[in-house]
Design an enzyme around this catalytic site. Structure first.
Site, PDB file in Angstrom:
ATOM      1  N   TYR A 186       0.829  -1.208   0.000  1.00  0.00           N
ATOM      2  CA  TYR A 186       0.000   0.000   0.000  1.00  0.00           C
ATOM      3  C   TYR A 186       0.864   1.258   0.000  1.00  0.00           C
ATOM      4  O   TYR A 186       0.638   2.191  -0.797  1.00  0.00           O
ATOM      5  CB  TYR A 186      -0.913  -0.020   1.231  1.00  0.00           C
ATOM      6  CG  TYR A 186      -1.714   1.243   1.427  1.00  0.00           C
ATOM      7  CD1 TYR A 186      -2.828   1.507   0.637  1.00  0.00           C
ATOM      8  CD2 TYR A 186      -1.363   2.176   2.415  1.00  0.00           C
ATOM      9  CE1 TYR A 186      -3.560   2.671   0.823  1.00  0.00           C
ATOM     10  CE2 TYR A 186      -2.085   3.326   2.604  1.00  0.00           C
ATOM     11  CZ  TYR A 186      -3.197   3.575   1.805  1.00  0.00           C
ATOM     12  OH  TYR A 186      -3.919   4.719   1.986  1.00  0.00           O
ATOM     13  N   LYS A 204       1.025   4.337  -2.761  1.00  0.00           N
ATOM     14  CA  LYS A 204       0.730   5.746  -2.475  1.00  0.00           C
ATOM     15  C   LYS A 204       1.905   6.643  -2.844  1.00  0.00           C
ATOM     16  O   LYS A 204       1.715   7.795  -3.257  1.00  0.00           O
ATOM     17  CB  LYS A 204       0.348   5.894  -0.992  1.00  0.00           C
ATOM     18  CG  LYS A 204      -0.999   5.252  -0.661  1.00  0.00           C
ATOM     19  CD  LYS A 204      -2.120   6.060  -1.275  1.00  0.00           C
ATOM     20  CE  LYS A 204      -3.413   5.322  -1.423  1.00  0.00           C
ATOM     21  NZ  LYS A 204      -4.492   6.109  -2.008  1.00  0.00           N
TER      22      LYS A 204
END
Ligand code: NAP
Length: 266
Positions: free
Chosen positions: A158, A162
């Site tokens: 994740y 990002k």
């Protein structure tokens, strides 16, 4: 004062959480809004309409999985047919499954990157013609502090996604600047949303204790910054990221977070 807002807004991942707050903010400002999600129940769209819609204002829902191969062309086509064009593209859809690095599979990494990164790149690419026609096109990505600024066990894939969004943003901002299109991002800390609540009350309490302002963010506090980046007040800002985290990324150690009285945590 951040006015007037552009009229035609697409919110990808606009059904709940931060995305719902972004949708509500633009609807309340009188914009025509197309919101998407994997599923967009009629009652969700109706709630947005009832909360702030004026006569003649369009609020439409589009059920469209951001990882589907035809996602980007269908998004652009729907913006054209539902809104008649596009001024602001908010790319907020994201998933944040927690899994230790040693257990990650090809499928895990693909899902996170397909949703969080590939969909944003492809949506921007497909919507460039509409945003050029607008002559005041704005793109706002929802990134995170996780990855660009911080790390957290279980979120390596994740965090990488990002951070990748911001790498994309910087070159997109350069390529689209000649057309007057700005590309910026908001990087929230922990925000109380349905998605975050799924991580459990213990996680929420643990994270709130790390925030100097003494609480987690409300979705509206992220939407307000998205609205700013989409408005005339941000006309000369491009390729930038605004962190909205209540100071969460400031402390050198837990001792640097001073106690806050319960009355001050509203
Ligand atoms: P959420 O409550 O889980 O909502 C996610 C939104 O994205 C929903 O509208 C969801 O709609 C949509 N979505 C997810 N996967 C999708 C897909 N494959 N195709 C289309 N739509 C999809 O999440 P949130 O907490 O509001 O987070 C929103 C964004 O903020 C994410 O990018 C997240 O990484 C970022 N963020 C959140 C936090 C936080 O603390 N909450 C912090 C930093 C950054 P459907 O369910 O209908 O698909």
């Amino acid at each position: 004062m951040n006015s007037p807002l552009p009229r035609k807004v697409v919110v990808v991942g606009g059904t709940r959480g931060i995305g719902a707050a972004i949708t509500s903010t633009f609807v309340a400002a009188g914009a025509d809004v197309l919101l998407t999600g994997r599923s967009v129940p009629d009652h969700v769209v109706e709630t947005f309409r009832r909360a702030g819609c004026r006569a003649g204002q369009t609020v439409e829902g589009l059920a469209l999985d951001a990882t589907a191969p035809d996602f980007a062309p269908r998004l652009a086509e729907s913006a054209r047919t539902s809104l008649g064009g596009l001024d602001v593209l908010c790319l907020n859809a994201g998933v944040f499954p927690n899994k230790p690095l040693a257990d990650l599979t090809h499928t895990d990494v693909r899902e996170v990157f397909a949703t969080n990164v590939e969909s944003q790149i492809l949506a921007v690419a497909a919507c460039v013609p509409l945003l050029r026609e607008s002559r005041r096109g704005r793109i706002v990505l929802t990134s995170s502090i996780t990855g660009p600024l911080t790390g957290f066990p279980g979120w390596s894939h994740y965090g990488a996604s990002k951070a990748a969004q911001l790498g994309f943003m910087r070159t997109a901002a350069l390529e689209l600047a000649p057309y007057g299109i700005t590309v910026n991002a908001v990087a929230p800390g922990n925000v109380v949303t349905e998605g975050l609540e799924e991580l459990g009350a213990a996680y929420l309490a643990q994270m709130a204790a790390t925030v100097p302002l003494g609480r987690l963010a409300r979705p509206r506090e992220i939407a307000d910054v998205v609205e700013f980046l989409a408005g005339d007040g941000a006309s000369f800002i491009t390729g930038q990221v605004i962190t909205v985290d209540g100071g969460q990324t400031l402390p050198e150690s837990p001792e640097a977070v001073l106690p806050t009285g319960p009355d001050d945590r509203s």
